[in-house]
Design an enzyme around this catalytic site. Sequence first.
Site, PDB file in Angstrom:
ATOM      1  N   CYS A 264      63.402  37.233  80.085  1.00 10.16           N
ATOM      2  CA  CYS A 264      61.948  37.291  80.045  1.00 10.16           C
ATOM      3  C   CYS A 264      61.420  36.030  80.723  1.00 10.16           C
ATOM      4  CB  CYS A 264      61.479  37.358  78.598  1.00 10.16           C
ATOM      5  SG  CYS A 264      59.677  37.367  78.451  1.00 10.16           S
TER       6      CYS A 264
ATOM      7  N   ASP B 182      59.277  34.168  79.625  1.00  4.46           N
ATOM      8  CA  ASP B 182      58.951  33.234  78.546  1.00  4.46           C
ATOM      9  C   ASP B 182      59.653  31.878  78.711  1.00  4.46           C
ATOM     10  OD1 ASP B 182      59.136  32.039  75.807  1.00  4.46           O
ATOM     11  OD2 ASP B 182      58.096  33.895  75.274  1.00  4.46           O
TER      12      ASP B 182
ATOM     13  N   HIS C 265      64.347  38.589  74.043  1.00  9.72           N
ATOM     14  CA  HIS C 265      64.323  37.531  73.021  1.00  9.72           C
ATOM     15  C   HIS C 265      63.542  37.969  71.798  1.00  9.72           C
ATOM     16  CE1 HIS C 265      60.113  36.170  73.945  1.00  9.72           C
ATOM     17  NE2 HIS C 265      60.406  36.780  75.079  1.00  9.72           N
TER      18      HIS C 265
ATOM     19  N   CYS D 126      58.496  38.654  71.757  1.00 12.15           N
ATOM     20  CA  CYS D 126      58.149  38.734  73.175  1.00 12.15           C
ATOM     21  C   CYS D 126      56.691  39.173  73.357  1.00 12.15           C
ATOM     22  CB  CYS D 126      59.079  39.732  73.862  1.00 12.15           C
ATOM     23  SG  CYS D 126      58.831  39.760  75.632  1.00 12.15           S
TER      24      CYS D 126
END
Length: 481
Positions: A139, A141, A206, A217
Amino acid sequence: MQAAPAARTHSTPQPGHALVDADLNDCLHTYEQRVRGRFAAVLDVLRTLSSCQHERDFAAQAQTLALQKLGFELPTDWLANAWVAGVDMAALHAHCLFQTVAQSVQQAGFDQSCWRARMPIGPQQWRDWGYHTLDFSPCADGRLQALLPFILRTTPAPHVWVKAYAGALFDVEHDVADWTQRELERLTGAIEGGAQLDYLKVAVYHYSSSAPCEQGCAAHGSLDEQAVQAAIERLVALQMAVDNTFGLGAAPQVLLIGVDTDCDAIRIHLPDASGQIHRTRFLDSATLYRSSFGMPAAAAQQAVQQALQRHVTELGGLAAKGNEAGLLALVQAWLIANFSQIEYVNRHHAGRYAVIGHDEAFVCAGEAVPLLHLRNQFYFAHLDTVEEGAADLDVGARIFQGLNVQRGLALPVLVHFTYNARVPGARERAVQRGLRVAQAIRARFSDLAERGLLHCRVAVSERQAGSVLEWAEHAVSAAAH
Ligand SMILES: [Zn+2]
């Protein structure tokens, strides 16, 4: 299988897991402290500048302080007129962040030499286990941006790609193109020993074990089930795309990894005998760490191996394209390597990060800056054009709305692309692509840009050397946007 060194350093207060590499953890900790220290110094210096910007010799004071604390100068013209309307702190903040990124890239050789020399999983290992390329899509992130050296203890290397997308929703067509290029290299003999080697695609989702509904997420509304399912669907789509285009059996090996962003423990989902990856069936490193804690190294290693074998039996077999031993060796190495990260978080972050949510300093759009590896330091959206990466950038902008914009700081976006110096004109095209993306970002977030709250800079770096960020344009303050 790489054996973890048994020797422990004097600085370890209590004995940990026998398979943990305490020396490697020390190297990574020194790296983390050093790089974070550079970014922390930016805020310190700006706070000081903010309090003295109306003084008579402000420009000279500011340059001295910047050179002393940050190691670079500030744009002179931004400081010269500070006594009239004050310094554009948002612009200066973004400028200093970008310079700090460039500095960290330039010094990566020195900063990373200790941990690079001790990484348990490097090019030789994954070649021995049957893979020529590791293609990760985590991701976007920020909490996953230390995936390679910290979470998976894997050497960042030329054919280890990290292409991050919000929600790990990687671009199937792009992946087919990436796979095709490597396959062509393999078939033409450009990959040494390529006849026996495969391409491995890993999607990385995640979740947050302590705040599953708030800190999961963002791209999936913190719905873990959805995050896992969506990643599985992308992996299946990639395999079908390659099989349908190039013939059944051509598809790359796939694997799914989940990261608990509270403590960096991992889950590995293996494809069963029919190639299916199951949402709820995985091996969990934290469980294995706990169950083998206190065992001597050899016994702990054996326990992990047995757990892995049991899991494969429960799955009814493994889809490994004839390379079951290689895939299992890699998975076992990642699980054990992650024990060191679990202990790292235990020791340096009390077992759970103080900030379990977002805390990124900037957004990186385009291609990853290959020499920067830190959790929550930046949000990374892999893209070629803003149109295709719009969703990823929107998630990033939403995050920074809370982190920066509400306190008057800008959204800093570093647009970065790499080029191949052997291809004529590639550098110039990378620069032009970067400038186009930056322009499109300014247009997409025009409300922020008009308020001076968006600062975008474009840098390129050579793909193989990659040790210098080359700026495509001069820094300009908000007034010039
Ligand atoms: Zn996410």
